[in-house]
Write a protein that holds these residues in place. Structure first.
Motif, short mmCIF file in Angstrom:
data_model
loop_
_atom_site.label_atom_id
_atom_site.label_comp_id
_atom_site.label_asym_id
_atom_site.label_seq_id
_atom_site.Cartn_x
_atom_site.Cartn_y
_atom_site.Cartn_z
N SER A 61 92.37 24.58 -12.84
CA SER A 61 91.85 24.20 -14.15
C SER A 61 92.81 24.54 -15.28
CB SER A 61 90.49 24.89 -14.39
OG SER A 61 90.66 26.29 -14.35
N HIS A 62 93.42 25.74 -15.19
CA HIS A 62 94.36 26.17 -16.23
C HIS A 62 95.16 27.35 -15.71
CE1 HIS A 62 90.88 28.78 -16.86
NE2 HIS A 62 91.50 29.48 -17.79
N LEU A 63 96.16 27.74 -16.49
CA LEU A 63 97.12 28.70 -15.96
C LEU A 63 96.82 30.15 -16.32
CD1 LEU A 63 100.45 26.65 -16.26
CD2 LEU A 63 98.77 26.73 -14.41
N GLY A 65 95.63 33.76 -15.40
CA GLY A 65 95.79 34.42 -14.10
C GLY A 65 94.55 34.43 -13.23
N ASP A 66 93.37 34.54 -13.84
CA ASP A 66 92.15 34.64 -13.02
C ASP A 66 91.81 33.30 -12.35
OD1 ASP A 66 91.53 33.87 -15.73
OD2 ASP A 66 89.40 34.16 -15.33
N HIS A 67 92.62 32.27 -12.61
CA HIS A 67 92.38 30.97 -11.97
C HIS A 67 93.55 30.54 -11.10
CE1 HIS A 67 88.71 30.03 -14.36
NE2 HIS A 67 89.24 31.01 -15.06
N VAL A 68 94.67 31.29 -11.19
CA VAL A 68 95.87 30.79 -10.49
C VAL A 68 96.70 31.87 -9.78
CG1 VAL A 68 97.49 30.89 -12.45
CG2 VAL A 68 97.66 29.01 -10.82
N SER A 210 85.27 24.98 -16.17
CA SER A 210 85.59 26.38 -16.45
C SER A 210 87.09 26.44 -16.70
CB SER A 210 85.22 27.24 -15.24
OG SER A 210 85.37 28.60 -15.51
N ASP A 211 87.59 27.09 -17.75
CA ASP A 211 86.87 27.80 -18.78
C ASP A 211 86.77 26.93 -20.03
OD1 ASP A 211 87.14 29.87 -16.96
OD2 ASP A 211 88.55 31.02 -18.13
N THR A 212 85.69 27.13 -20.81
CA THR A 212 85.55 26.29 -22.00
C THR A 212 84.54 26.84 -23.01
OG1 THR A 212 85.14 24.01 -22.74
CG2 THR A 212 83.76 24.81 -20.93
N GLY A 268 78.57 30.60 -13.59
CA GLY A 268 79.45 31.64 -13.08
C GLY A 268 80.38 32.12 -14.18
N HIS A 269 81.44 32.85 -13.76
CA HIS A 269 82.45 33.37 -14.69
C HIS A 269 81.84 34.35 -15.71
CE1 HIS A 269 85.95 33.18 -17.49
NE2 HIS A 269 86.62 32.84 -16.41
N PRO A 270 80.91 35.23 -15.28
CA PRO A 270 80.33 36.19 -16.23
C PRO A 270 81.37 37.23 -16.66
CG PRO A 270 79.69 36.77 -14.01
CD PRO A 270 80.42 35.46 -13.91
ZN LIG Z 1 88.74 32.49 -16.59
#
Ligand SMILES: [Zn+2]
Ligand SMILES: [Zn+2]
Length: 302
Positions: A61-63, A65-68, A210-212, A268-270
């Motif tokens: 989704s984006h760069l 760290g918690d996604h990649v 996510s995230d937005t 999610g993503h709390p």
């Molecule tokens: Zn995130």
């Protein structure tokens, strides 16, 4: 075709309370699709006995760290597993450069091809179209370029109703004509495709957002889909802070699900400030009744 979603990680930035950063495995027929790859994703594959080798596509989704940050480890483990099948990685502009710099710095020698597709996070378009499904990117509003993804299974070929075959004693040539949407002449009038054909299976759809920050206009893009995953980083008493940080509240996720008339919402993503996620679920349930939390290890059939 079966479609299912398994949650591998659904916490926000910090791994906390036994929860991991974002990662999901979407299975559409034979396609195993990894969505986001936070740190620890490959350990989650091992824990839930999923096959890393079967993954054909990875959507980022984006760069942040918690996604990649799990991606370099995931990809280099595939080398050690002697992968030869190519893999497709889709993500915002910059993902190719980021990964190539890591591969160069760590002298990674690949046994398989990686095809990168970089997305324009400002506008929605079809970014993948194969025989089983299409994927559209969903522009999101975050601190850095970010997009979600909308997966739509393709309709399968229609079948002839068995009772029609029996009633008219259809031969293979007539069956092919009907499947090609052509009328056929019978002794007593004509038989139309509308009368003879039916669809065994309704194509499923899934959107990952996510995230937005809250984007009310998103509801048009994801209208009537089967399953929506939307981030819900905060409770509504943090609405202003959520917008400032490029995130949403549970109420906002629920409002979007309601406006889009989706069948089911996963949140999610709390934020790590919430050891217990039930208050987030309760807040969402006040607006949208078919809400569940995206607990790790849970599989949702679409
Ligand atoms: Zn995130
Ligand atoms: Zn982020």
């Amino acid at each position: 075709m079966n479609a299912s979603l398994t949650i591998l990680g659904s916490n926000s930035a910090l791994p906390a309370h036994g929860r991991h950063p974002s990662a999901q495995l979407l299975i559409i027929g034979k396609n195993h699709i990894l969505i986001d790859c936070g740190e620890g994703t490959q350990f989650q594959f091992n824990k839930y006995r999923l096959s890393k080798m079967k993954v054909s596509h990875i959507f980022i989704s984006h760069l942040h760290g918690d996604h990649v940050f799990g991606l370099p480890g995931f990809l280099t483990s595939l080398i050690l597993l002697s992968r030869t099948e190519p893999i497709i990685i889709i993500g915002p502009v910059g993902i190719k450069r980021m990964m190539e710099q890591i591969f160069e710095a760590t002298s990674a020698h690949f046994t398989y091809e990686i095809d990168f597709i970089e997305t324009d996070t400002e506008k929605s378009s079809i970014i993948l179209d194969n025989e089983n499904f299409t994927v559209e990117n969903i522009p999101l509003k975050h601190k850095i370029p970010c997009n979600g993804y909308l997966f739509r299974e393709k309709p399968r070929q229609k079948n002839i109703r068995p009772e029609i075959i029996e009633k008219y004693g259809l031969n293979p040539v007539q069956i092919i004509s009907l499947k090609n949407n052509e009328k056929i002449q019978m002794d007593k009038g004509e038989l139309t495709p509308e009368e003879a054909l039916y669809i065994k299976h309704t194509p499923k759809s899934y959107a990952y957002c996510s995230d937005t920050s809250y984007l009310p206009g998103l509801s048009e893009l994801i209208q009537d889909i089967d399953l929506l995953y939307h981030e819900a980083t905060y409770l509504k008493d943090f609405t202003i802070k959520a917008a400032e940080r490029g995130h949403s509240t549970a109420s906002q996720a629920a409002q979007l699900a309601k406006d889009a008339n989706v069948k089911k919402l996963l949140i999610g993503h709390p934020s790590s400030k919430y050891a217990d996620v039930q208050p987030l679920v309760d807040e969402s349930l006040e607006i949208f009744s078919n809400t569940e939390f995206a607990f790790e290890g849970k599989t949702f059939e679409l």
